[in-house]
Design a protein around this motif. Structure first.
Motif, PDB file in Angstrom:
ATOM      1  N   GLY A  74       0.839  -1.180   0.000  1.00 34.98           N
ATOM      2  CA  GLY A  74       0.000   0.000   0.000  1.00 34.98           C
ATOM      3  C   GLY A  74       0.875   1.230   0.000  1.00 34.98           C
ATOM      4  O   GLY A  74       1.637   1.475  -0.936  1.00 34.98           O
ATOM      5  N   TRP A  75       0.766   1.971   1.092  1.00 35.43           N
ATOM      6  CA  TRP A  75       1.531   3.209   1.204  1.00 35.43           C
ATOM      7  C   TRP A  75       1.882   3.406   2.680  1.00 35.43           C
ATOM      8  O   TRP A  75       1.066   3.070   3.543  1.00 35.43           O
ATOM      9  CB  TRP A  75       0.690   4.398   0.702  1.00 35.43           C
ATOM     10  N   PRO A  76       3.070   3.954   2.981  1.00 33.49           N
ATOM     11  CA  PRO A  76       3.419   4.170   4.394  1.00 33.49           C
ATOM     12  C   PRO A  76       2.736   5.405   4.973  1.00 33.49           C
ATOM     13  O   PRO A  76       3.379   6.432   5.224  1.00 33.49           O
ATOM     14  CB  PRO A  76       4.943   4.336   4.334  1.00 33.49           C
ATOM     15  N   TRP A  77       1.440   5.308   5.160  1.00 33.28           N
ATOM     16  CA  TRP A  77       0.677   6.435   5.710  1.00 33.28           C
ATOM     17  C   TRP A  77       1.144   6.753   7.129  1.00 33.28           C
ATOM     18  O   TRP A  77       1.415   5.843   7.919  1.00 33.28           O
ATOM     19  CB  TRP A  77      -0.817   6.103   5.747  1.00 33.28           C
ATOM     20  N   ALA A  78       1.181   8.025   7.445  1.00 34.59           N
ATOM     21  CA  ALA A  78       1.493   8.422   8.824  1.00 34.59           C
ATOM     22  C   ALA A  78       0.333   8.082   9.755  1.00 34.59           C
ATOM     23  O   ALA A  78       0.536   7.790  10.933  1.00 34.59           O
ATOM     24  CB  ALA A  78       1.811   9.916   8.870  1.00 34.59           C
ATOM     25  N   ASP A  79      -0.876   8.106   9.217  1.00 33.57           N
ATOM     26  CA  ASP A  79      -2.080   7.860  10.018  1.00 33.57           C
ATOM     27  C   ASP A  79      -2.402   6.358   9.998  1.00 33.57           C
ATOM     28  O   ASP A  79      -2.684   5.799   8.931  1.00 33.57           O
ATOM     29  CB  ASP A  79      -3.229   8.670   9.401  1.00 33.57           C
ATOM     30  N   PRO A  80      -2.349   5.699  11.158  1.00 37.61           N
ATOM     31  CA  PRO A  80      -2.612   4.251  11.157  1.00 37.61           C
ATOM     32  C   PRO A  80      -4.022   3.901  10.682  1.00 37.61           C
ATOM     33  O   PRO A  80      -4.250   2.776  10.206  1.00 37.61           O
ATOM     34  CB  PRO A  80      -2.405   3.833  12.614  1.00 37.61           C
ATOM     35  N   GLY A  81      -4.944   4.841  10.761  1.00 35.50           N
ATOM     36  CA  GLY A  81      -6.297   4.586  10.247  1.00 35.50           C
ATOM     37  C   GLY A  81      -6.284   4.404   8.739  1.00 35.50           C
ATOM     38  O   GLY A  81      -6.980   3.530   8.188  1.00 35.50           O
ATOM     39  N   LEU A  82      -5.481   5.213   8.039  1.00 33.97           N
ATOM     40  CA  LEU A  82      -5.353   5.055   6.584  1.00 33.97           C
ATOM     41  C   LEU A  82      -4.648   3.742   6.239  1.00 33.97           C
ATOM     42  O   LEU A  82      -5.015   3.063   5.280  1.00 33.97           O
ATOM     43  CB  LEU A  82      -4.574   6.233   5.982  1.00 33.97           C
ATOM     44  N   CYS A  83      -3.653   3.390   7.059  1.00 35.86           N
ATOM     45  CA  CYS A  83      -2.985   2.088   6.849  1.00 35.86           C
ATOM     46  C   CYS A  83      -4.019   0.969   6.918  1.00 35.86           C
ATOM     47  O   CYS A  83      -4.048   0.074   6.064  1.00 35.86           O
ATOM     48  CB  CYS A  83      -1.923   1.830   7.929  1.00 35.86           C
ATOM     49  N   ARG A  84      -4.861   1.044   7.917  1.00 29.74           N
ATOM     50  CA  ARG A  84      -5.842  -0.017   8.139  1.00 29.74           C
ATOM     51  C   ARG A  84      -6.820  -0.124   6.965  1.00 29.74           C
ATOM     52  O   ARG A  84      -7.107  -1.213   6.466  1.00 29.74           O
ATOM     53  CB  ARG A  84      -6.592   0.300   9.442  1.00 29.74           C
ATOM     54  N   GLU A  85      -7.312   1.018   6.516  1.00 31.93           N
ATOM     55  CA  GLU A  85      -8.228   1.011   5.357  1.00 31.93           C
ATOM     56  C   GLU A  85      -7.537   0.429   4.132  1.00 31.93           C
ATOM     57  O   GLU A  85      -8.131  -0.324   3.359  1.00 31.93           O
ATOM     58  CB  GLU A  85      -8.645   2.451   5.018  1.00 31.93           C
ATOM     59  N   HIS A  86      -6.291   0.836   3.947  1.00 31.69           N
ATOM     60  CA  HIS A  86      -5.531   0.361   2.786  1.00 31.69           C
ATOM     61  C   HIS A  86      -5.301  -1.155   2.884  1.00 31.69           C
ATOM     62  O   HIS A  86      -5.401  -1.875   1.891  1.00 31.69           O
ATOM     63  CB  HIS A  86      -4.200   1.118   2.705  1.00 31.69           C
ATOM     64  N   ASN A  87      -5.027  -1.622   4.099  1.00 30.59           N
ATOM     65  CA  ASN A  87      -4.840  -3.065   4.304  1.00 30.59           C
ATOM     66  C   ASN A  87      -6.102  -3.838   3.937  1.00 30.59           C
ATOM     67  O   ASN A  87      -6.031  -4.909   3.321  1.00 30.59           O
ATOM     68  CB  ASN A  87      -4.459  -3.346   5.758  1.00 30.59           C
ATOM     69  N   ASP A  88      -7.243  -3.296   4.313  1.00 31.93           N
ATOM     70  CA  ASP A  88      -8.503  -3.974   3.980  1.00 31.93           C
ATOM     71  C   ASP A  88      -8.670  -4.089   2.466  1.00 31.93           C
ATOM     72  O   ASP A  88      -9.119  -5.112   1.946  1.00 31.93           O
ATOM     73  CB  ASP A  88      -9.695  -3.221   4.587  1.00 31.93           C
ATOM     74  N   TYR A  89      -8.311  -3.008   1.771  1.00 33.18           N
ATOM     75  CA  TYR A  89      -8.402  -3.023   0.299  1.00 33.18           C
ATOM     76  C   TYR A  89      -7.489  -4.100  -0.289  1.00 33.18           C
ATOM     77  O   TYR A  89      -7.905  -4.900  -1.142  1.00 33.18           O
ATOM     78  CB  TYR A  89      -8.036  -1.646  -0.262  1.00 33.18           C
ATOM     79  N   LEU A  90      -6.237  -4.137   0.182  1.00 31.56           N
ATOM     80  CA  LEU A  90      -5.285  -5.100  -0.394  1.00 31.56           C
ATOM     81  C   LEU A  90      -5.691  -6.538  -0.088  1.00 31.56           C
ATOM     82  O   LEU A  90      -5.542  -7.430  -0.930  1.00 31.56           O
ATOM     83  CB  LEU A  90      -3.866  -4.812   0.113  1.00 31.56           C
ATOM     84  N   ALA A  91      -6.214  -6.755   1.108  1.00 32.66           N
ATOM     85  CA  ALA A  91      -6.677  -8.115   1.448  1.00 32.66           C
ATOM     86  C   ALA A  91      -7.788  -8.544   0.494  1.00 32.66           C
ATOM     87  O   ALA A  91      -7.805  -9.679   0.001  1.00 32.66           O
ATOM     88  CB  ALA A  91      -7.167  -8.151   2.896  1.00 32.66           C
ATOM     89  N   GLU A  92      -8.685  -7.610   0.204  1.00 30.41           N
ATOM     90  CA  GLU A  92      -9.828  -7.932  -0.657  1.00 30.41           C
ATOM     91  C   GLU A  92      -9.379  -8.200  -2.102  1.00 30.41           C
ATOM     92  O   GLU A  92      -9.776  -9.193  -2.713  1.00 30.41           O
ATOM     93  CB  GLU A  92     -10.793  -6.746  -0.610  1.00 30.41           C
TER      94      GLU A  92
END
Ligand SMILES: [Zn+2]
Length: 306
Positions: A74-92
């Protein structure tokens, strides 16, 4: 044709791109907003010419290039909330990709909960964590314990951490950062059991492996070739392979930063891989390090990839 000897078929090696990036399509469409939400992202993507790719376009690029599988970050977001959303996308998208896409989770080591998010990513099928970026995410890679929670989960799972790395010398470029070999070595000293992938040829760390004490610290380190042609001439392939050996280099483009097909053709033409190195560098090492064929991951059954 009883008794005849079947012709020997030499299969081309299965190519795995070990370092790519993919964003949710609505984030690609809304990049201006994300440039404001995240400083590091803004630095790289405020130029409209900087390419972004969603998972669909990533698979199209793989088909065009003849790449069977890719590891999507994904991307090394500073905000862990954005990391989490991005992780959900990649998992899907990984789940829907019929084995074409593996993925790495991104977590924010500067915040509490990075270890728990690492566990969540692995439970969702991630092949490791990365590409983490100290400058983008506000942690000091050389500080003792900076990544301790994440590393503990990954070490227990036998999965790697992919870290952005950069050169202490040479041209400046957006996203270069300060994860240089000296700092990376400090990190490696604290994590002897962790499997580590250092992006972008480790910022030049392979050259220092000629020092025995540095080489001894790098037993669990492999290097990827992401963005190679932005940084080095093609001689980097032969030079690093001669120092660290063909088991410790993963071919990766950093797509869409470098176009996958173009970089693949350039690699075939200019890298000077020996025949006995090709299978490992172009895919076998990635399969081993990211455990892409293991049962239990969503990456066990592969398409052949166009
Ligand atoms: Zn990077």
């Amino acid at each position: 044709m009883a008794g005849s000897v079947p012709p020997v078929v030499i299969e081309p090696p299965v190519v795995i791109d070990a370092h790519t990036h993919a964003f949710p399509p609505e984030w690609v469409a809304d990049r201006v907003n994300h440039c404001q939400r995240d400083r590091w992202f803004g630095e790289l993507y405020e130029a409209p010419s900087a390419r972004m790719s969603d998972a669909g376009n990533l698979i199209l690029a793989m088909d065009e290039a003849g790449v069977a599988q890719a590891v999507a970050c994904g991307w090394p977001w500073a905000d862990p909330g954005l990391c989490r959303e991005h992780n959900d996308y990649l998992a899907e998208v990984s789940r829907a990709s019929q084995g074409r896409l593996a993925w790495l989770g991104c977590v924010g080591p500067a915040f509490p909960g990075a270890g728990a998010e690492t566990e969540r990513c692995l439970a969702l099928g991630a092949s490791g964590i990365g590409e983490l970026n100290a400058d983008a995410q506000g942690f000091d890679v050389a500080a003792p314990g900076a990544l301790a929670d994440v590393a503990a989960v990954l070490t227990a799972a036998g999965l790697p951490l992919l870290l952005h790395a950069s050169e202490p010398v040479g041209h400046r470029y957006p996203g270069k950062g300060t994860a240089t070999p000296d700092r990376l070595v400090s990190f490696l000293e604290t994590q002897p059991a962790l499997s580590v992938v250092l992006a972008h040829w480790g910022g030049g760390l392979p050259f220092y492996e000629l020092m025995p004490e540095v080489g001894a610290l790098c037993g669990n380190v492999v290097y990827d070739t992401a963005a190679s042609s932005y940084l080095y001439g093609p001689g980097i392939f032969r030079t690093v392979l001669d120092i660290v050996g063909a088991d410790r280099v993963l071919w990766g483009s950093d797509h869409p930063v470098l176009g996958m097909g173009r970089f693949l053709r350039r690699t075939h033409r200019l890298a000077g891989l020996l025949p006995e190195e090709v299978e490992r560098v172009m895919g076998g090492n990635a399969r081993r390090v990211y455990r892409l064929g293991d049962t239990g991951t969503c990456f066990g059954l592969m398409g052949t990839g166009g």
